[in-house]
Enzyme design. Structure first.
Site, mmCIF file in Angstrom:
data_model
loop_
_atom_site.group_PDB
_atom_site.id
_atom_site.type_symbol
_atom_site.label_atom_id
_atom_site.label_comp_id
_atom_site.label_asym_id
_atom_site.label_seq_id
_atom_site.Cartn_x
_atom_site.Cartn_y
_atom_site.Cartn_z
ATOM 1 N N ARG A 38 0.818 -1.223 0.000
ATOM 2 C CA ARG A 38 0.000 0.000 0.000
ATOM 3 C C ARG A 38 0.849 1.268 0.000
ATOM 4 N NH1 ARG A 38 -2.417 2.222 4.510
ATOM 5 N NH2 ARG A 38 -2.305 0.236 5.586
ATOM 6 N N LYS A 84 -7.436 7.284 -19.102
ATOM 7 C CA LYS A 84 -7.661 7.820 -20.434
ATOM 8 C C LYS A 84 -6.378 7.760 -21.269
ATOM 9 C CE LYS A 84 -11.805 8.909 -18.827
ATOM 10 N NZ LYS A 84 -11.740 8.794 -17.375
#
Length: 383
Positions: free
Chosen positions: A53, A203
């Site tokens: 993490r 994207k």
């Protein structure tokens, strides 16, 4: 002896800043899926990582590439673009004030309104394409964050980043710029005064419609706001997974090829339909007729992006028929992949959307431009 000229970004991005000699000769950067990392008999870390993490050896190369592309001090990857944006806003305190763009990515706008209301953060939504509107909205000593998106989705209005930065800094605020559609191929907001750059890495950075990811790049890692952002990612757990990080780096290695090709095609499409009898307006900052073209020309380079919108003469029903008649363009949400997409945004955003119902958003991929133009022409004939 002459000094060697540094390689262009296209060159080192293609390699992902990877050194095969440091990895047994492997040309492809490695993927490390381990969630935890061992210690020796004296309980010292064998490497420098503790747990996936806060410490991910797979994410670091992608973060290093993005930080260098943007000219920033540090980049952080997140599980989504929304997670990245939320980490910035959640670094604020009750009583702080935010100035944000009225027209921007719809999901973020909706979340921002609700979060600020519930957490006692003041919020003013303005037309950020008007520099004076940003300057009027900031409150010295109260405004802590100015958030803009340029070019903004889906009208592709252009924000003067330098002017927004000046207004933010005079008020003691930080400027965050969502540069998802511009990408670092066309714009480097940190060089224009921004403090943080945001990307929906889903994207154009990834570019293959197979990864959900977000990213932030900071100009100064020592700022209190950035330190809280880093803590938010660690403590809230919005970290990107190692496989997704590996895919993202793979995608960024072709960033310049994909984006420059798609941007050139977008310009060709925009010019073709600019005076089409069945198109009421073409929204693309590369066109001289676009109200933000002058600003875009000053702060963007090597193109104006691969996103544009068409407003179809005849309104909502005509626009839907055009979308329905396309065969090369895929009818789907999102943007930035190698495949071209067409979307009726008002249908996606719902009745409260400020987006005109005659607007079709186009995400241009890497297909041949003549095929995309012919596809739209065929669809328009049915209107």
């Amino acid at each position: 002896m002459s000094k060697r000229k540094p390689p262009h970004p296209e060159t080192w991005v293609a390699k992902g800043l990877h050194d095969p000699a440091a990895d047994g000769g492997a040309v492809v950067p490695p993927l490390q899926p381990s969630t935890t990392f061992a210690r020796d008999a004296d309980y010292r870390l064998i490497g420098g990582d503790v747990y996936q993490r806060p410490d991910s050896p797979t994410l670091r190369p992608a973060e290093d590439v993005l930080a260098r592309l943007e000219g920033g001090a540090e980049a952080l990857l997140f599980a989504s673009g929304m997670a990245a944006a939320a980490a910035v806003v959640q670094a604020l305190r009750p009583g702080d004030h935010v100035v944000a763009q009225r027209t921007m990515y719809w999901s973020l706008r909706n979340w921002l309104v609700g979060f600020c209301r519930d957490w006692g953060i003041g919020l003013d939504l303005v037309d950020a394409a008007d520099p004076d509107a940003v300057a009027r909205a900031v409150r010295k000593g109260e405004t802590k964050l100015v958030w803009v998106e340029t070019p903004c989705n889906p009208t592709w209005d252009v924000v003067d980043i330098a002017a927004a930065a000046e207004a933010a800094h005079e008020a003691g605020a930080s400027l965050a710029v969502d540069s998802t559609s511009a990408t670092p191929v066309h714009s480097r907001p940190l060089e224009l005064g921004a403090d943080i750059v945001h990307h929906s890495a889903t994207k154009f950075l990834n570019g293959h419609s197979d990864v959900v990811a977000g990213a932030l790049v900071a100009k100064d890692t020592g700022s209190p706001l950035w330190q809280r952002v880093r803590a938010n990612r660690r403590d809230h757990g919005g970290i990107l997974g190692p496989f997704e990080g590996w895919l993202l780096l793979r995608g960024m290695r072709t960033l310049f090829l994909r984006v420059t090709r798609a941007s050139a095609t977008a310009m060709k499409i925009a010019r073709h339909f600019e005076r089409h009898p069945k198109i009421a307006a073409v929204l693309y900052p590369g066109l001289e007729s676009h109200p933000g073209h002058g600003t875009a020309a000053m702060q963007m380079h090597d193109g104006f992006g691969a996103m544009l919108s068409l407003r179809v003469a005849g309104g909502r029903e005509a626009a839907l028929r055009v979308a329905g008649g396309c065969e090369v363009f895929l009818r789907a949400t999102s943007l930035g992949g190698v495949e071209s997409l067409i979307e009726h945004r008002a249908s996606i955003e719902g009745p409260e959307s400020p987006i005109p119902d005659d607007l079709l958003r186009l995400s241009i991929g890497i297909e041949h431009p003549d095929d995309l133009i012919a596809d739209l022409e065929r669809a328009l004939k049915a209107v």
